[in-house]
Design a protein around this motif. Structure first.
Motif, short mmCIF file in Angstrom:
data_model
loop_
_atom_site.label_atom_id
_atom_site.label_comp_id
_atom_site.label_asym_id
_atom_site.label_seq_id
_atom_site.Cartn_x
_atom_site.Cartn_y
_atom_site.Cartn_z
N VAL A 343 85.25 72.10 51.38
CA VAL A 343 84.70 71.31 52.02
C VAL A 343 83.32 71.02 52.09
N ILE A 373 88.91 58.52 50.88
CA ILE A 373 90.14 59.23 51.71
C ILE A 373 90.65 57.86 52.69
N SER A 377 95.35 58.55 55.97
CA SER A 377 95.60 59.91 55.71
C SER A 377 95.87 60.83 56.85
N LEU A 379 94.52 63.15 57.61
CA LEU A 379 93.19 63.86 58.12
C LEU A 379 92.70 63.20 59.27
N LEU A 407 84.94 59.48 54.02
CA LEU A 407 85.03 60.73 53.37
C LEU A 407 85.47 60.50 52.14
N GLY A 409 87.64 62.54 48.55
CA GLY A 409 88.44 63.73 48.48
C GLY A 409 89.19 63.80 47.04
N LEU A 416 94.96 67.34 49.92
CA LEU A 416 93.48 67.35 49.47
C LEU A 416 92.93 68.82 49.12
N ILE A 419 87.32 67.75 50.32
CA ILE A 419 86.95 67.00 51.21
C ILE A 419 85.42 66.69 51.30
N SER A 421 81.78 64.73 52.37
CA SER A 421 81.28 63.60 52.75
C SER A 421 79.63 63.54 52.39
N VAL A 452 89.06 67.90 59.86
CA VAL A 452 88.80 68.37 58.47
C VAL A 452 89.21 69.63 58.40
N TYR A 455 93.05 70.00 59.05
CA TYR A 455 93.84 69.74 57.86
C TYR A 455 93.76 70.75 56.92
#
Length: 459
Positions: A343, A373, A377, A379, A407, A409, A416, A419, A421, A452, A455
């Motif tokens: 992440v 994404i 999803s 997420l 976001l 991915g 995923l 991930i 951002s 996030v 997930y």
């Protein structure tokens, strides 16, 4: 008995009262002491560390006029200064001779002043190498574990008031030439807490454009623009700096009846921890917002260490450019291929980190593509159903139409593994208002962060 003093003469009604002095913004540091030199056969006392004050006086007046503010500068010394950033938010040191070596006690107090929210600006008058080298020495002693490095061109220092895309600079008696804006900084959080210019600014503040042999200086117009931006950023960052200094990092208590999930935060060769309160605050919010019977904890990891593989989730962030070593690239590739999840977010939405992350993740997974994404999803489904997102005012000013969570991915085996951002999540997790944050609002950053992590640990 001595005569009593005469009573004060009252002001006539027609006389205007003297306005109170404006608050001090800049403390011009002078170093007391003198040494003796021989001039024309005579022994003459000269300052140990000569400097000038007219430059900061004129910059303060110029910034007051351009910004519509009312501040002043004061001359002070490191011996007489109170070390309170509320009293003097900005300290300024300049000179053209070697900078004195500061006592360890003074460095400790200066370091505390900066951590408490103060800003230190240091620059080489006339760009003299003897000052540049010794100033770098003292700044390295001041922050041995924090890197003084060039500021990326998307920094607020180059766009807070004037948008500076180039600077005109002159070396010796050569004609002025254009170059990208250049400053160096040590960051505390997302703010440049120490700002260093090896190129002369104050000759421009003092309205000097004539050649200086052995020197390097900015043109007056560009020097004034840069100085005004420094003042603007310092003022804009005051509340952030003070809040950042007093915010406590949340540490959860360990309960034997619950499982623990330790998230590893990657150390890299950029500013790897600009939002230190963010991930712990997110974990606290996640514990309160979900039914996951898991305790979250943050650990810092080096990708070359075996313990990186002990974490189901790795997190990374940053402000500036960074680069993985070949060993780090290989280890991260193995980690992701083994089921780990990375992440990441660009702190304050900085483009320099964004560009570096996209480049480096391509080295890690050259066959994969970082894609948006989709809103359908999983997420975005749990624990919070997210279809829209609110962004900071800085984002709204440039992208008013953006109202969906953006976001990116990378999928691996239909799940995923990365991930990312490009807009800041960590600043929102910290819940410390930062004027120049290009990111999600605090509330939506927390909601997205919970989704996030949920997930990442359930897929």
């Amino acid at each position: 008995m001595p005569p009593l003093p005469l009573p004060a003469t009252p002001l006539r009604r027609s006389e205007r009262k003297r306005e109170p002095a404006p608050p001090a913004l800049v403390g011009m540091i002078t170093f007391p002491g003198s040494r003796f030199v021989i001039e024309n056969g005579q022994r003459v006392a000269v300052e140990m560390f000569p400097t000038t004050q007219i430059d900061i006086e004129r910059l303060t007046a110029y910034a007051n006029h351009r910004l519509g503010i009312r501040y002043r500068y004061v001359a002070t010394t490191l011996e007489s200064f109170s070390w309170d950033p509320v009293e003097l938010p900005l300290l300024y040191i300049t000179g053209w001779t070697p900078m004195p070596k500061l006592p360890d006690e003074t460095l400790d107090r200066l370091r505390r002043y900066i951590y408490d929210g103060g800003t230190l600006v240091v620059h080489a008058q006339c760009g003299r190498k003897e000052f540049v080298d010794t100033a770098r020495r003292e700044l390295a002693r001041l922050f041995p574990e924090r890197k003084l490095a060039p500021i990326d061109t998307d920094s607020p220092l180059f766009r807070s008031y004037f948008r500076i895309t180039e600077m005109k600079v002159r070396q010796d008696d050569q004609p002025f030439k254009s170059m990208p804006p250049y400053l160096e900084a040590v960051y505390i959080g997302c703010r440049p807490a120490v700002i260093f210019s090896p190129i002369d600014l104050n000759c421009g503040w003092d309205v000097v454009n004539h050649p200086i042999m052995g020197g390097i200086l900015y043109h007056q117009d560009y020097a004034l623009a840069m100085g005004t931006n420094i003042v603007t950023c310092t003022l804009a960052n005051l509340k952030y700096a003070r809040a950042f200094a007093t915010e406590k990092i949340f540490h959860g208590t360990y309960e034997k009846t619950r499982d623990r999930l330790v998230i590893g935060q990657i150390r890299h060769n950029g500013d790897w921890d600009p939002t230190p309160h963010g991930l712990p605050n997110l974990m606290k919010y996640l514990a309160a917002s979900t039914t996951l019977n898991v305790q979250f904890k943050r650990d810092t990891v080096d990708l070359t260490e075996d313990k990186a593989f002990d974490h189901a989730v790795l997190y990374m962030t940053g402000l500036r450019d960074f680069k993985f070593s070949q060993a780090e690239v290989a280890r991260l590739r193995t980690y992701l291929s083994s089921g780990g999840v990375l992440v990441a977010d660009a702190a304050a939405g900085r483009r320099a980190f964004d560009a570096a992350f996209r480049r480096e993740i391509k080295r890690v997974l050259p066959e994969a593509e970082l894609k948006p994404i989709a809103l359908d999803s999983p997420l975005f489904e749990a624990p919070f159903k997210v279809r829209t997102a609110d962004y900071t005012e800085a984002v709204k000013a440039s992208q008013p139409e953006l109202n969906a969570p953006h976001l990116l991915g990378i999928d691996m085996e239909q799940s995923l593994c990365v991930i990312y951002s490009p807009y800041s999540l960590g600043n929102g997790w910290e819940q410390i208002a930062y004027t120049y944050n290009l990111g999600f609002s605090d509330e939506d950053a927390l909601r997205l962060g919970v989704n996030v992590l949920t997930y990442a640990v359930t897929h």
